[in-house]
Design an enzyme around this catalytic site. Structure first.
Site, PDB file in Angstrom:
ATOM      1  N   SER A   9       0.833  -1.203   0.000  1.00  0.00           N
ATOM      2  CA  SER A   9       0.000   0.000   0.000  1.00  0.00           C
ATOM      3  C   SER A   9       0.866   1.251   0.000  1.00  0.00           C
ATOM      4  CB  SER A   9      -0.910   0.012   1.226  1.00  0.00           C
ATOM      5  OG  SER A   9      -1.562   1.262   1.329  1.00  0.00           O
ATOM      6  N   HIS A  34      -0.996  -1.003  -4.470  1.00  0.00           N
ATOM      7  CA  HIS A  34      -2.308  -0.734  -3.872  1.00  0.00           C
ATOM      8  C   HIS A  34      -2.373   0.746  -3.507  1.00  0.00           C
ATOM      9  CE1 HIS A  34      -6.051  -1.919  -1.839  1.00  0.00           C
ATOM     10  NE2 HIS A  34      -5.712  -1.056  -0.899  1.00  0.00           N
ATOM     11  N   ASP A  36      -4.643   3.666  -1.844  1.00  0.00           N
ATOM     12  CA  ASP A  36      -5.786   3.948  -0.962  1.00  0.00           C
ATOM     13  C   ASP A  36      -6.198   5.404  -1.092  1.00  0.00           C
ATOM     14  OD1 ASP A  36      -6.274   1.469   0.601  1.00  0.00           O
ATOM     15  OD2 ASP A  36      -4.191   1.754   1.218  1.00  0.00           O
ATOM     16  N   MET A  38      -8.781   8.279   0.144  1.00  0.00           N
ATOM     17  CA  MET A  38      -9.711   8.604   1.235  1.00  0.00           C
ATOM     18  C   MET A  38     -10.162  10.054   1.115  1.00  0.00           C
ATOM     19  SD  MET A  38      -7.547   6.996   4.378  1.00  0.00           S
ATOM     20  CE  MET A  38      -6.707   5.415   4.248  1.00  0.00           C
ATOM     21  N   HIS A  67      -8.198   1.532  -4.411  1.00  0.00           N
ATOM     22  CA  HIS A  67      -9.250   1.273  -3.412  1.00  0.00           C
ATOM     23  C   HIS A  67      -9.862   2.618  -3.024  1.00  0.00           C
ATOM     24  CE1 HIS A  67     -10.039  -0.039   1.053  1.00  0.00           C
ATOM     25  NE2 HIS A  67     -11.151   0.244   0.400  1.00  0.00           N
ATOM     26  N   MET A  69     -12.045   4.767  -0.902  1.00  0.00           N
ATOM     27  CA  MET A  69     -12.764   4.913   0.377  1.00  0.00           C
ATOM     28  C   MET A  69     -13.403   6.290   0.373  1.00  0.00           C
ATOM     29  SD  MET A  69     -10.070   3.161   3.006  1.00  0.00           S
ATOM     30  CE  MET A  69      -8.612   3.157   1.967  1.00  0.00           C
ATOM     31  N   MET A 138     -12.083  -5.819   4.370  1.00  0.00           N
ATOM     32  CA  MET A 138     -11.310  -4.982   5.283  1.00  0.00           C
ATOM     33  C   MET A 138     -11.101  -5.743   6.588  1.00  0.00           C
ATOM     34  SD  MET A 138     -10.524  -2.225   3.700  1.00  0.00           S
ATOM     35  CE  MET A 138      -9.718  -1.482   5.134  1.00  0.00           C
ATOM     36  N   GLY A 143      -9.538   3.761   7.045  1.00  0.00           N
ATOM     37  CA  GLY A 143      -9.273   5.166   7.323  1.00  0.00           C
ATOM     38  C   GLY A 143      -7.876   5.459   7.809  1.00  0.00           C
ATOM     39  N   PHE A 144      -7.224   4.487   8.435  1.00  0.00           N
ATOM     40  CA  PHE A 144      -5.884   4.712   8.975  1.00  0.00           C
ATOM     41  C   PHE A 144      -5.029   3.468   8.802  1.00  0.00           C
ATOM     42  CE2 PHE A 144      -8.688   7.495  11.404  1.00  0.00           C
ATOM     43  CZ  PHE A 144      -8.022   8.707  11.325  1.00  0.00           C
ATOM     44  N   GLY A 146      -1.769   0.987  10.039  1.00  0.00           N
ATOM     45  CA  GLY A 146      -1.169   0.562  11.298  1.00  0.00           C
ATOM     46  C   GLY A 146      -2.125   0.035  12.354  1.00  0.00           C
ATOM     47  N   ASP A 176      -7.132  -6.468   3.443  1.00  0.00           N
ATOM     48  CA  ASP A 176      -6.465  -5.183   3.660  1.00  0.00           C
ATOM     49  C   ASP A 176      -6.615  -4.771   5.120  1.00  0.00           C
ATOM     50  OD1 ASP A 176      -5.435  -2.643   3.616  1.00  0.00           O
ATOM     51  OD2 ASP A 176      -6.816  -1.848   2.114  1.00  0.00           O
ATOM     52  N   GLY A 177      -5.468  -4.658   5.809  1.00  0.00           N
ATOM     53  CA  GLY A 177      -5.475  -4.150   7.176  1.00  0.00           C
ATOM     54  C   GLY A 177      -4.799  -5.086   8.158  1.00  0.00           C
ATOM     55  N   GLY A 198       1.008  -2.530   4.166  1.00  0.00           N
ATOM     56  CA  GLY A 198       1.536  -1.172   4.154  1.00  0.00           C
ATOM     57  C   GLY A 198       2.713  -1.029   5.095  1.00  0.00           C
TER      58      GLY A 198
END
Length: 216
Positions: A9, A34, A36, A38, A67, A69, A138, A143-144, A146, A176-177, A198
């Site tokens: 990511s 990837h 992201d 937002m 992606h 969002m 997800m 949204g964030f 880590g 993802d995540g 990421g």
């Protein structure tokens, strides 16, 4: 497409050295980029838009996976495809006319994915699963970067796999995540095809070696 794909990511890349990080991924065993996006409305954070996509388009030599969002993603899918997106994924929760949007993305020559937030049940995809190229589950709240991995994701992978098989769908499953070296092999074993990573990649001492290890 082969499975066991790694999609680092760019949200976790060094934006002061974005071209350098893109070149590193070009030369690594990473399969996809990837991206992201937002908007500060669908998710509480704002990431980046078309100027960064232009840099990705100029330098990325691999498949670009975007992606979205964002609310009303249908307004922007064409421009993201014009900026080099090979696949565009939209959120089930953000897309009022999901069937129309999926087919619009595909009509523009890109692959289309649908994304589920952690609390959205897999059964919501029953009427669209045969149409999509990818399902993104997800494994954190979007949204964030880590965040801690949500363990219920394994159950959702199994349910998604069942839904894909029972509808003769060819959709890939992407996670993802919170993906890292501790859970990557288990996620692939559970039925995932594509892992987004990421922090696990970009904060590693050797990002290239970490990508190799994620694929094992």
């Amino acid at each position: 497409m082969k499975t066991k794909l790694i999609a680092p990511s760019l949200l976790s890349a060094d934006f002061g050295n974005l071209q350098r990080d893109i070149e590193m991924l070009n030369n690594s065993q990473a399969d996809w980029f990837h991206v992201d996006v937002m908007d500060g409305r669908f998710v509480p954070n704002i990431s980046f838009g078309f100027p960064v996509m232009k840099t990705v388009q100029q330098h990325a030599k691999k498949f670009v996976d975007v992606h979205l969002m964002i609310v009303e993603p249908e307004k922007y899918v064409e421009e993201f495809i014009n900026h080099g997106a090979d696949l565009v994924s939209v959120h089930y929760e953000a897309c009022t006319h999901l069937h129309r949007t999926i087919h619009h993305i595909q009509s523009l020559g890109a692959k289309a994915g649908v994304v589920l937030n952690p609390s959205t049940p897999v059964l919501m995809l029953e009427d669209i699963i045969a149409d999509v190229d990818l399902v993104l589950l997800m494994s954190v709240n979007p949204g964030f970067g880590g965040q801690k991995f949500i363990e219920n994701t394994y159950k959702k992978i199994a349910e998604t796999k069942d839904l894909i098989l029972s509808n003769n769908s060819t959709a890939l499953i992407q996670i993802d995540g919170g993906v890292n070296l501790d859970n990557a092999a288990k996620l692939f074993e559970a039925g995932a095809d594509v892992l987004v990573a990421g922090n696990a990649v970009f904060s590693a001492e050797s990002p290239e070696r970490t990508i190799e290890l994620l694929k094992i």
